[in-house]
Design an enzyme around this catalytic site. Sequence first.
Site, PDB file in Angstrom:
ATOM      1  CD1 TRP A  61      -0.197  12.412  -6.894  1.00 41.84           C
ATOM      2  CD2 TRP A  61       1.121  14.178  -7.173  1.00 41.84           C
ATOM      3  NE1 TRP A  61       0.293  12.379  -8.183  1.00 41.84           N
ATOM      4  CE2 TRP A  61       1.095  13.447  -8.383  1.00 41.84           C
ATOM      5  CE3 TRP A  61       1.881  15.353  -7.106  1.00 41.84           C
ATOM      6  CZ2 TRP A  61       1.809  13.847  -9.517  1.00 41.84           C
ATOM      7  CZ3 TRP A  61       2.590  15.749  -8.233  1.00 41.84           C
ATOM      8  CH2 TRP A  61       2.546  15.002  -9.413  1.00 41.84           C
ATOM      9  CB  SER A  62      -5.333  13.257  -3.358  1.00 40.27           C
ATOM     10  OG  SER A  62      -6.319  12.949  -2.402  1.00 40.27           O
ATOM     11  CD1 TRP A  63      -1.552   9.032  -2.208  1.00 42.84           C
ATOM     12  CD2 TRP A  63      -2.107   7.432  -0.755  1.00 42.84           C
ATOM     13  NE1 TRP A  63      -0.842   7.898  -2.541  1.00 42.84           N
ATOM     14  CE2 TRP A  63      -1.167   6.893  -1.661  1.00 42.84           C
ATOM     15  CE3 TRP A  63      -2.619   6.604   0.244  1.00 42.84           C
ATOM     16  CZ2 TRP A  63      -0.709   5.580  -1.584  1.00 42.84           C
ATOM     17  CZ3 TRP A  63      -2.162   5.294   0.307  1.00 42.84           C
ATOM     18  CH2 TRP A  63      -1.221   4.797  -0.584  1.00 42.84           C
ATOM     19  CE1 TYR A  87       3.881  12.989 -12.454  1.00 43.11           C
ATOM     20  CE2 TYR A  87       1.683  13.451 -13.306  1.00 43.11           C
ATOM     21  CZ  TYR A  87       2.568  12.611 -12.646  1.00 43.11           C
ATOM     22  OH  TYR A  87       2.127  11.395 -12.188  1.00 43.11           O
ATOM     23  N   GLY A 102      -3.327   4.168  -5.222  1.00 47.98           N
ATOM     24  CA  GLY A 102      -2.123   4.585  -4.527  1.00 47.98           C
ATOM     25  C   GLY A 102      -0.979   3.620  -4.745  1.00 47.98           C
ATOM     26  CG  ASP A 159       0.589   4.766  -8.680  1.00 50.16           C
ATOM     27  OD1 ASP A 159      -0.066   4.777  -7.637  1.00 50.16           O
ATOM     28  OD2 ASP A 159       0.997   5.799  -9.235  1.00 50.16           O
ATOM     29  NE  ARG A 188       8.546   6.227 -12.172  1.00 52.87           N
ATOM     30  CZ  ARG A 188       7.640   6.811 -11.386  1.00 52.87           C
ATOM     31  NH1 ARG A 188       7.793   6.816 -10.081  1.00 52.87           N
ATOM     32  NH2 ARG A 188       6.571   7.357 -11.910  1.00 52.87           N
ATOM     33  CE1 TYR A 229       6.424   5.161  -7.822  1.00 51.97           C
ATOM     34  CE2 TYR A 229       4.540   4.369  -9.073  1.00 51.97           C
ATOM     35  CZ  TYR A 229       5.143   5.354  -8.316  1.00 51.97           C
ATOM     36  OH  TYR A 229       4.473   6.517  -8.072  1.00 51.97           O
ATOM     37  CD1 TRP A 230       3.497   2.064  -6.203  1.00 52.88           C
ATOM     38  CD2 TRP A 230       3.340   1.152  -4.179  1.00 52.88           C
ATOM     39  NE1 TRP A 230       3.271   3.081  -5.307  1.00 52.88           N
ATOM     40  CE2 TRP A 230       3.157   2.554  -4.054  1.00 52.88           C
ATOM     41  CE3 TRP A 230       3.271   0.365  -3.024  1.00 52.88           C
ATOM     42  CZ2 TRP A 230       2.918   3.185  -2.824  1.00 52.88           C
ATOM     43  CZ3 TRP A 230       3.035   0.991  -1.804  1.00 52.88           C
ATOM     44  CH2 TRP A 230       2.857   2.375  -1.708  1.00 52.88           C
ATOM     45  CD  GLU A 254       8.696   7.944  -5.283  1.00 46.11           C
ATOM     46  OE1 GLU A 254       7.545   7.868  -5.766  1.00 46.11           O
ATOM     47  OE2 GLU A 254       9.697   8.263  -5.965  1.00 46.11           O
TER      48      GLU A 254
END
Length: 433
Positions: free
Chosen positions: A33-35, A83, A168, A170, A203, A353-354, A397
């Site tokens: 994953w990028s970041w 995934y 990011g 999400d 989630r 999540y977030w 996480e």
Amino acid sequence: MTDDLARRARRILLANWRRGFTVPAQGLYPHQWSWDSAFIALGLRHLSPVRAQRELESLFGAQWADGRVPQIVFNPAVPADAYFPGPDFWGPGVRQPSTGLVTSGLVQPPVHALAAWEVHRADPVTSARRGFLRRLYPRLRLWHEYLLGRRDLGGDGLVCVIHPWESGLDNSPSWDEPLSRITPVAPATFVRRDLGHAGAGERPTDLDYGRYVRLAADYRDAGFADALASSAFAVEDPLTNALLSAGETALAAMAEEIGADPAPHRRRAGALTDSLVAELYDPGEGLFFARDAHTKTLLRRRTVGGLAPLVVPDLPVVEELLKTARGEHFRLGEVSPVPSYDLTAADFEGARYWRGPGWFNTGWLIWHGLRGHRHEDLAGGLRDGMLAAIRVAGFREYVDPITGAGHGSDDFSWTASVALDLLAVPAADGRAA
């Protein structure tokens, strides 16, 4: 205890290494994953500066010809259905002709230049010997040019994200309003692999996920064209733009190091900061907000993204932002990591999540910003609080900022990397050792 924590963090990073890159966690996140890789490199520089350099080089090896750095680089050794959405979802248009690598078509926040500069500083001699900056600098410049050009959908000098995954953050409540206009795909049309690794209460909901899939499919079917008219979701995000501004400052330092001209990067950093403050900052709230590029209205949810501009070196509203950070909505200095969402909000969820949990990567960004603005006491307190949270919850996480309970994946790579970076700084002191 400190030695044990560092040893456990190193063990996680070694276990999650996959021949040139590091997976975020075993199980749910089997690809690059990028970041994540940018944050992982920050910790790897204390374990092996060469491995940290290779982490970023691997990611940029999958850069598209248009300059974008993809959100996911799929590991060909992993089954395609491990995934979702996986390589089959994105179709043949995402295979890079020079390498054969398959990626997603989306992007993630541009923390890479900041990470690359810190990796170089960890071992300048080895970096110079390997030509790390000389090879990565033009790729980073192309990445930023993609964002500044193709993604200025609102014409205000600010970058738009065209999918919540690109932010990011999400599942942030900031996206609820623009997402409400999106017709979701039916849950029966896809299989959620994430629920096999974490409880549904941790989630995004099926409704949100259906909207995410709709947006990703529409972007794919439009040939990954970047235009406001074809982007049902288009948001000017303060975290993304703050990281781009800070990244341009890092590129200026790199340019000086390799004998290139730093002036264009300094101009872009200044222009981004000016636009960020003029367009996304609310002085009455003392906070930055995302803005819907379609309606030009601020999305007034208090999230950690609104504090992220602390990472910008020349930010003119630092003290006002810190007053908000220390207030009832985020309680900086009292709870740790920094919550992802307003602690006083009626829809705050400490485990989802977030939508409330504290994350160690965004905590690192705020810590880094506090150090840069010479708020050593606040930085030291945040550093100690994050390490204490890891000791209690493990390398999770994300954690509930109130109860300290860990959630999401275990043995998470950027949590381990942040721990190593924080451990390199003395206790109760925001300054480097």
